[in-house]
Design an enzyme around this catalytic site. Structure first.
Site, PDB file in Angstrom:
ATOM      1  N   LYS A 154       0.818  -1.217   0.000  1.00 58.42           N
ATOM      2  CA  LYS A 154       0.000   0.000   0.000  1.00 58.42           C
ATOM      3  C   LYS A 154       0.853   1.268   0.000  1.00 58.42           C
ATOM      4  O   LYS A 154       2.082   1.206   0.150  1.00 58.42           O
ATOM      5  CB  LYS A 154      -0.930  -0.052   1.215  1.00 58.42           C
ATOM      6  CG  LYS A 154      -1.946  -1.200   1.173  1.00 58.42           C
ATOM      7  CD  LYS A 154      -2.828  -1.116   2.410  1.00 58.42           C
ATOM      8  CE  LYS A 154      -3.954  -2.119   2.370  1.00 58.42           C
ATOM      9  NZ  LYS A 154      -4.832  -1.976   3.550  1.00 58.42           N
TER      10      LYS A 154
ATOM     11  N   TYR B 221     -12.502  -2.167  -3.703  1.00 60.82           N
ATOM     12  CA  TYR B 221     -13.113  -2.103  -2.384  1.00 60.82           C
ATOM     13  C   TYR B 221     -14.640  -2.039  -2.423  1.00 60.82           C
ATOM     14  O   TYR B 221     -15.271  -1.509  -1.502  1.00 60.82           O
ATOM     15  CB  TYR B 221     -12.515  -0.929  -1.602  1.00 60.82           C
ATOM     16  CG  TYR B 221     -11.102  -1.207  -1.097  1.00 60.82           C
ATOM     17  CD1 TYR B 221     -10.841  -2.291  -0.264  1.00 60.82           C
ATOM     18  CD2 TYR B 221     -10.029  -0.387  -1.437  1.00 60.82           C
ATOM     19  CE1 TYR B 221      -9.556  -2.564   0.206  1.00 60.82           C
ATOM     20  CE2 TYR B 221      -8.733  -0.646  -0.966  1.00 60.82           C
ATOM     21  CZ  TYR B 221      -8.510  -1.740  -0.146  1.00 60.82           C
ATOM     22  OH  TYR B 221      -7.249  -2.000   0.328  1.00 60.82           O
TER      23      TYR B 221
ATOM     24  N   ASN C 177      -1.879   0.155   7.010  1.00 56.25           N
ATOM     25  CA  ASN C 177      -1.456  -1.160   7.490  1.00 56.25           C
ATOM     26  C   ASN C 177      -0.658  -1.939   6.454  1.00 56.25           C
ATOM     27  O   ASN C 177      -0.665  -3.164   6.417  1.00 56.25           O
ATOM     28  CB  ASN C 177      -2.647  -1.961   8.036  1.00 56.25           C
ATOM     29  CG  ASN C 177      -3.690  -2.257   6.984  1.00 56.25           C
ATOM     30  OD1 ASN C 177      -3.535  -1.876   5.821  1.00 56.25           O
ATOM     31  ND2 ASN C 177      -4.737  -2.957   7.355  1.00 56.25           N
TER      32      ASN C 177
ATOM     33  N   HIS D 218      -2.177  -5.320   1.592  1.00 57.50           N
ATOM     34  CA  HIS D 218      -3.489  -5.948   1.452  1.00 57.50           C
ATOM     35  C   HIS D 218      -3.289  -7.353   0.912  1.00 57.50           C
ATOM     36  O   HIS D 218      -2.432  -7.571   0.057  1.00 57.50           O
ATOM     37  CB  HIS D 218      -4.364  -5.153   0.481  1.00 57.50           C
ATOM     38  CG  HIS D 218      -5.581  -5.905   0.034  1.00 57.50           C
ATOM     39  ND1 HIS D 218      -6.732  -5.955   0.802  1.00 57.50           N
ATOM     40  CD2 HIS D 218      -5.801  -6.682  -1.056  1.00 57.50           C
ATOM     41  CE1 HIS D 218      -7.621  -6.720   0.172  1.00 57.50           C
ATOM     42  NE2 HIS D 218      -7.081  -7.178  -0.951  1.00 57.50           N
TER      43      HIS D 218
ATOM     44  N   GLU E 223      -9.864  -9.863  -7.488  1.00 60.99           N
ATOM     45  CA  GLU E 223      -8.892  -8.768  -7.351  1.00 60.99           C
ATOM     46  C   GLU E 223      -7.780  -8.889  -8.391  1.00 60.99           C
ATOM     47  O   GLU E 223      -7.322  -7.878  -8.937  1.00 60.99           O
ATOM     48  CB  GLU E 223      -8.338  -8.749  -5.920  1.00 60.99           C
ATOM     49  CG  GLU E 223      -9.402  -8.310  -4.918  1.00 60.99           C
ATOM     50  CD  GLU E 223      -9.041  -8.549  -3.457  1.00 60.99           C
ATOM     51  OE1 GLU E 223      -7.916  -9.017  -3.172  1.00 60.99           O
ATOM     52  OE2 GLU E 223      -9.893  -8.273  -2.599  1.00 60.99           O
TER      53      GLU E 223
HETATM   54  P1  CMP Z   1      -7.443  -4.289   3.692  1.00 62.11           P
HETATM   55  O1  CMP Z   1      -6.946  -5.622   4.049  1.00 62.11           O
HETATM   56  O2  CMP Z   1      -6.821  -3.582   2.565  1.00 62.11           O
HETATM   57  O3  CMP Z   1      -9.017  -4.321   3.445  1.00 62.11           O
HETATM   58  C1  CMP Z   1      -9.853  -3.245   3.670  1.00 62.11           C
HETATM   59  C2  CMP Z   1      -9.152  -2.137   4.404  1.00 62.11           C
HETATM   60  O4  CMP Z   1     -10.004  -1.235   5.049  1.00 62.11           O
HETATM   61  C3  CMP Z   1      -8.319  -2.727   5.521  1.00 62.11           C
HETATM   62  O5  CMP Z   1      -7.219  -3.358   4.981  1.00 62.11           O
HETATM   63  C4  CMP Z   1      -8.031  -1.511   6.361  1.00 62.11           C
HETATM   64  O6  CMP Z   1      -6.907  -0.793   5.891  1.00 62.11           O
HETATM   65  C5  CMP Z   1      -9.304  -0.727   6.143  1.00 62.11           C
HETATM   66  N1  CMP Z   1     -10.143  -0.822   7.309  1.00 62.11           N
HETATM   67  C6  CMP Z   1     -10.821  -1.896   7.771  1.00 62.11           C
HETATM   68  N2  CMP Z   1     -11.500  -1.591   8.874  1.00 62.11           N
HETATM   69  C7  CMP Z   1     -11.247  -0.284   9.121  1.00 62.11           C
HETATM   70  C8  CMP Z   1     -11.657   0.616  10.132  1.00 62.11           C
HETATM   71  N3  CMP Z   1     -12.482   0.218  11.101  1.00 62.11           N
HETATM   72  N4  CMP Z   1     -11.180   1.853  10.058  1.00 62.11           N
HETATM   73  C9  CMP Z   1     -10.348   2.243   9.063  1.00 62.11           C
HETATM   74  N5  CMP Z   1      -9.929   1.427   8.077  1.00 62.11           N
HETATM   75  C10 CMP Z   1     -10.371   0.176   8.127  1.00 62.11           C
END
Ligand code: CMP
Length: 152
Positions: free
Chosen positions: A11, A51, A114, A117, A128
């Protein structure tokens, strides 16, 4: 055990913090075979496709803004049970809940930023992969190490 494909994205925070190499190195060392990879700018259109399952959630707008804020690295990885293996390797969505030794626990502190993904099922991996890659971009090859990764 049959080899399976999964999708991963390094990311914006991974690109901007200059740790693409660290994360890739871990993935390679674990044994994932990279069968497609590119550095791209995610457009709003691509982000919305990726998403789609999160439309309407409180964090959706922030998620789209974040994922389109910088280039990312997208890739297709192969391994036995690749989807499950990669999900446990990167750790829980919240870095403070991710197990020590996982990418998110070791490199991150924030639920949004984070780092990586990974698809959560074989069917979302296929979906995806289709968002980011054409069939012709997926390479079919074996590495010299593959026969040593899995016992016979
Ligand atoms: P990812 O695995 O990319 O899938 C969806 C993303 O949404 C997740 O990682 C997080 O980065 C984001 N995400 C999921 N839950 C939350 C939340 N409660 N607040 C902010 N971001 C979130």
């Amino acid at each position: 055990m049959a080899w399976e494909r999964t999708f991963a994205m390094l990311k914006p925070d991974t690109v901007q913090r200059g740790i693409i190499g660290n994360v890739l190195s871990r993935l390679e060392t674990k044994g994932f075979r990279i069968v497609a990879m590119k550095l791209i700018q995610v457009t709003e259109e691509l982000a919305a496709k990726h998403y789609a399952a999160h439309v309407g959630k409180p964090f959706y707008d922030g998620l789209i803004k974040y994922i389109t804020s910088s280039p990312v690295v997208v890739m297709v990885l192969e391994a036995p049970q690749a989807v499950e293996q990669l999900r446990s390797f990167i750790g829980a969505t919240r870095p403070n809940e991710a197990a020590a030794g996982t990418i998110r626990a070791d490199f991150g502190v924030d639920i949004s930023n984070n780092l990586i993904h990974a698809s959560d099922s074989v069917s979302s991996a296929a979906q995806e992969i289709g968002v980011y890659f054409t069939q012709g971009e997926l390479l079919d090859y074996e590495r010299a190490i593959d026969e040593w990764l899995v016992g016979r």
